[in-house]
Write a protein that holds these residues in place. Structure first.
Motif, PDB file in Angstrom:
ATOM      1  N   PHE A   1       0.830  -1.206   0.000  1.00 42.89           N
ATOM      2  CA  PHE A   1       0.000   0.000   0.000  1.00 42.89           C
ATOM      3  C   PHE A   1       0.867   1.260   0.000  1.00 42.89           C
ATOM      4  CE2 PHE A   1      -3.864  -2.191   2.132  1.00 42.89           C
ATOM      5  CZ  PHE A   1      -4.356  -2.550   0.874  1.00 42.89           C
ATOM      6  N   ALA A   2       1.957   1.220   0.782  1.00 43.51           N
ATOM      7  CA  ALA A   2       2.810   2.404   0.918  1.00 43.51           C
ATOM      8  C   ALA A   2       3.443   2.799  -0.410  1.00 43.51           C
ATOM      9  CB  ALA A   2       3.891   2.151   1.961  1.00 43.51           C
ATOM     10  N   MET A   3       3.847   1.815  -1.205  1.00 43.26           N
ATOM     11  CA  MET A   3       4.561   2.127  -2.450  1.00 43.26           C
ATOM     12  C   MET A   3       3.630   2.325  -3.639  1.00 43.26           C
ATOM     13  SD  MET A   3       4.552  -0.402  -4.993  1.00 43.26           S
ATOM     14  CE  MET A   3       3.604  -1.922  -5.041  1.00 43.26           C
ATOM     15  N   PHE A   4       2.410   1.809  -3.564  1.00 45.83           N
ATOM     16  CA  PHE A   4       1.588   1.640  -4.765  1.00 45.83           C
ATOM     17  C   PHE A   4       1.272   2.956  -5.477  1.00 45.83           C
ATOM     18  CE2 PHE A   4      -2.317   1.081  -7.157  1.00 45.83           C
ATOM     19  CZ  PHE A   4      -2.051  -0.082  -7.849  1.00 45.83           C
ATOM     20  N   GLY A   5       0.762   3.944  -4.738  1.00 48.45           N
ATOM     21  CA  GLY A   5       0.288   5.164  -5.378  1.00 48.45           C
ATOM     22  C   GLY A   5       1.356   5.867  -6.184  1.00 48.45           C
ATOM     23  N   ALA A   6       2.523   6.093  -5.567  1.00 45.09           N
ATOM     24  CA  ALA A   6       3.600   6.788  -6.266  1.00 45.09           C
ATOM     25  C   ALA A   6       4.186   5.936  -7.380  1.00 45.09           C
ATOM     26  CB  ALA A   6       4.692   7.169  -5.272  1.00 45.09           C
ATOM     27  N   SER A   7       4.276   4.631  -7.147  1.00 49.37           N
ATOM     28  CA  SER A   7       4.925   3.756  -8.128  1.00 49.37           C
ATOM     29  C   SER A   7       4.135   3.661  -9.428  1.00 49.37           C
ATOM     30  CB  SER A   7       5.122   2.354  -7.530  1.00 49.37           C
ATOM     31  OG  SER A   7       6.188   1.683  -8.161  1.00 49.37           O
ATOM     32  N   VAL A   8       2.802   3.648  -9.347  1.00 52.77           N
ATOM     33  CA  VAL A   8       2.007   3.557 -10.576  1.00 52.77           C
ATOM     34  C   VAL A   8       1.822   4.921 -11.229  1.00 52.77           C
ATOM     35  CG1 VAL A   8       0.784   1.502  -9.774  1.00 52.77           C
ATOM     36  CG2 VAL A   8      -0.244   3.756  -9.413  1.00 52.77           C
ATOM     37  N   LEU A   9       2.113   6.007 -10.476  1.00 49.34           N
ATOM     38  CA  LEU A   9       1.950   7.331 -11.057  1.00 49.34           C
ATOM     39  C   LEU A   9       2.941   7.561 -12.193  1.00 49.34           C
ATOM     40  CD1 LEU A   9       0.611  10.112 -11.046  1.00 49.34           C
ATOM     41  CD2 LEU A   9       2.300  10.835  -9.341  1.00 49.34           C
ATOM     42  N   VAL A  10       4.178   7.063 -12.051  1.00 49.46           N
ATOM     43  CA  VAL A  10       5.199   7.271 -13.079  1.00 49.46           C
ATOM     44  C   VAL A  10       4.779   6.670 -14.423  1.00 49.46           C
ATOM     45  CG1 VAL A  10       7.592   6.824 -13.754  1.00 49.46           C
ATOM     46  CG2 VAL A  10       7.052   7.489 -11.392  1.00 49.46           C
ATOM     47  N   PRO A  11       4.373   5.390 -14.482  1.00 50.88           N
ATOM     48  CA  PRO A  11       3.920   4.867 -15.782  1.00 50.88           C
ATOM     49  C   PRO A  11       2.676   5.585 -16.314  1.00 50.88           C
ATOM     50  CG  PRO A  11       3.447   3.296 -14.029  1.00 50.88           C
ATOM     51  CD  PRO A  11       4.377   4.327 -13.463  1.00 50.88           C
TER      52      PRO A  11
END
Length: 421
Positions: A28-38
Motif C-alpha cells: 500500500f505504501a509504495m503503490f500510489g507513487a509507483s504507478v503514477l510514473v507509468p
C-alpha cells in the motif's frame, strides 16, 4: 516506561499470519507513487508493478539479504523521460534507461575498487543530512495536492468529506504509531488505510466498477527498446541525481535499522542492484527503479526491518501485474486516504535527515556547515528550476547537484587553506 513495540530485525523470519499484513502494508505504501510514473509516461502500470517486484527481489539477493529496501518507480527520470517520449517515443526512453542503468553498474564497480571514502568529500554530513531531509520535505506537497498519490485538499473540488477522510486516516496512523501495542504496533499504516478506506466507502467515495470490470488475468505489456544518441545524452545527468539519492536512502535506512549498510553489504552491492534493476526494467518495457522513501518511512514507524517482509511485498506486486481485480481494488483507494498516511511517512523521512545531522553532531557554529545546509535546503525548496536542453533541474534533483558541487568546492578550498575556520 519500557517501549512495548517489538523490533523485527533484517534477518528475522515471520510466520505467515504476521508476514501477510506486514507485506500488504508495504505494498500500500509504495503503490500510489509507483504507478503514477507509468501513468505520466502513458504506459500500462502492469509491467511496472511486475518489474518493481522483480527488481526488489534481485536487490535483496544481490545485497545478501542484508539491506531492506523496496524498489519502486523512480521520479528522477520523469523530466528527461517525458521529453524523450514526446519527441521520439517511449522505446527510445527505454534505451536511455538501459544505458544509464548500465553506467550505474559500472559506477558500482568503481566503488568496489576504490571504496567509499569519497562520499565525505561530495556529501559530508551537513550536506548528506540536508539531502535526506529534502527527500521527505519535497514530497510534502503531494500529501494535500498529490492527485493520484495523495489528497486533493487544495483543489476547488475538495469537499468536507475529503478533509474528514484525510483527518481520520492521519489521526489513526498517529494514534497507532504511538499507542498500539504488540502486533498492532507493527501495522499502524495498514490499519490507518483500512479505517480510512472503510470510511470512504461509508461516504460513497469509492467506485467498485473498475474492480468488477477488470479481467481476471492480465499480461504485462512487454516492449523492446530503441537507442538514440540524443535520448541517451539528455538522460545522462540523471546518474548524479540517482547516485546521491541512493546514498541518502542507504544512509537513512542505516540510521533506522542501526547498521552501516554502506559497509555491509556495501554501497557497491546496493548501487549495483538498484541500477541493474533499472536497466533490466528498461529492457522489457518498464521504468527505472529506486529504493522507495515511502517504505523507508514504514520501517521507521513500525520497527519492522525484515527483508522477508519486503520480499513478500515484492511478490504481491508481481501478482498484481497478472491479477486484474487485485490491482484495480488497490487503485480504488481514495487519494485522501493515501494522503493521510503519506503526510506522516514523508514527515518521518524528513525527520530522519534532521536526525542524521544530530547524530553526526554537525557543528553549525562553523560557517561551512551552515552554508552547505542552508544552500541545499533553499535550492530544493525555493522552486528554482534550471534547464539544459531537455534536462530540467529542480527540487531534490537540483539540491543533489548543488550538494555535490558545493561540497567538492568547499573541500578544494580547505585543501588550499582558504577556509577561515
Amino acid at each position: 516506561m519500557k517501549n512495548s513495540k517489538k523490533i523485527y530485525h533484517v534477518e528475522d523470519k515471520l510466520p505467515f499470519k504476521l508476514l501477510l499484513p506486514l507485506s500488504i502494508q508495504h505494498t500500500f505504501a509504495m503503490f500510489g507513487a509507483s504507478v503514477l510514473v507509468p501513468i505520466l509516461f502513458k504506459i500500462n502500470p502492469g509491467i511496472v508493478l511486475f518489474m518493481n517486484g522483480i527488481g526488489t527481489l534481485l536487490f535483496i539477493l544481490i545485497t545478501k539479504k542484508k539491506a531492506p529496501a523496496y524498489l519502486g518507480s523512480s521520479f528522477a527520470f520523469l523530466a528527461p523521460g517525458t521529453a524523450i517520449i514526446a519527441s521520439q517515443g517511449f522505446q527510445y526512453a527505454q534505451g536511455a534507461f538501459i544505458v544509464v542503468g548500465t553506467l550505474g553498474c559500472f559506477l558500482a564497480y568503481i566503488i568496489y575498487k576504490f571504496g567509499i571514502g569519497w562520499i565525505d568529500v561530495v556529501l559530508p554530513p551537513a550536506a548528506m543530512g540536508s539531502v535526506v531531509a529534502l527527500i521527505g520535505f519535497e514530497l510534502a506537497g503531494n500529501t494535500v495536492t498529490g492527485g493520484s498519490i495523495g489528497a486533493n485538499l487544495m483543489t476547488d473540488t475538495a469537499s468536507y468529506k475529503d478533509f474528514i477522510i484525510f483527518g481520520i486516516t492521519l489521526f489513526t496512523a498517529i494514534i497507532g504509531s504511538v499507542s498500539f501495542k504488540g502486533f498492532l504496533s507493527t501495522i499502524p499504516i495498514l490499519i490507518a488505510i483500512v479505517v480510512g478506506y472503510i470510511c470512504s466507502v461509508f461516504f460513497g467515495m469509492v467506485d467498485f466498477t473498475p474492480v468488477l470490470e477488470a479481467k481476471l488475468f492480465t499480461l504485462p505489456n512487454f516492449s523492446a527498446p530503441k537507442f538514440s544518441i540524443e535520448a541517451i545524452l539528455s538522460m545522462l545527468p540523471v546518474i548524479l541525481v540517482i547516485t546521491s539519492e541512493h546514498i541518502s536512502h542507504q544512509v537513512v535506512t542505516s540510521n533506522i535499522i542501526g547498521r552501516n549498510l554502506l559497509e555491509d553489504p556495501g554501497l557497491h552491492r546496493s548501487i549495483f542492484a538498484d541500477n541493474f534493476s533499472s536497466a533490466l526494467s528498461g529492457l522489457v518495457g518498464g521504468v527505472p527503479t529506486t529504493t522507495y522513501g515511502e517504505n523507508i518511512g514504514v520501517m521507521a514507524i513500525t520497527g519492522v526491518y525484515s527483508v522477508q517482509v519486503i520480499g513478500a511485498a515484492a511478490v504481491i506486486s508481481i501478482l498484481m501485474a497478472f491479477v486484474g481485480p487485485l490491482a484495480a481494488l488497490i487503485q480504488t483507494i481514495p487519494g485522501d486516504v493515501i494522503g493521510g498516511v503519506t503526510f506522516l511517512l514523508y514527515g518521518m523521512i524528513g525527520t530522519s535527515g534532521i536526525r542524521l545531522l544530530v547524530d553526526q553532531k554537525v557543528d553549525y557554529s562553523k560557517s561551512i556547515n551552515l552554508i552547505l545546509t542552508s544552500t541545499i535546503f533553499i535550492a530544493g525548496l525555493s522552486g528554482l528550476s534550471i534547464k539544459f536542453g531537455s534536462i530540467q533541474l529542480q527540487g531534490m534533483v537540483l539540491a543533489s547537484v548543488v550538494a555535490v558541487l558545493l561540497s567538492a568546492f568547499m573541500t578544494l578550498l580547505r585543501k588550499l587553506n582558504l577556509i577561515n575556520q
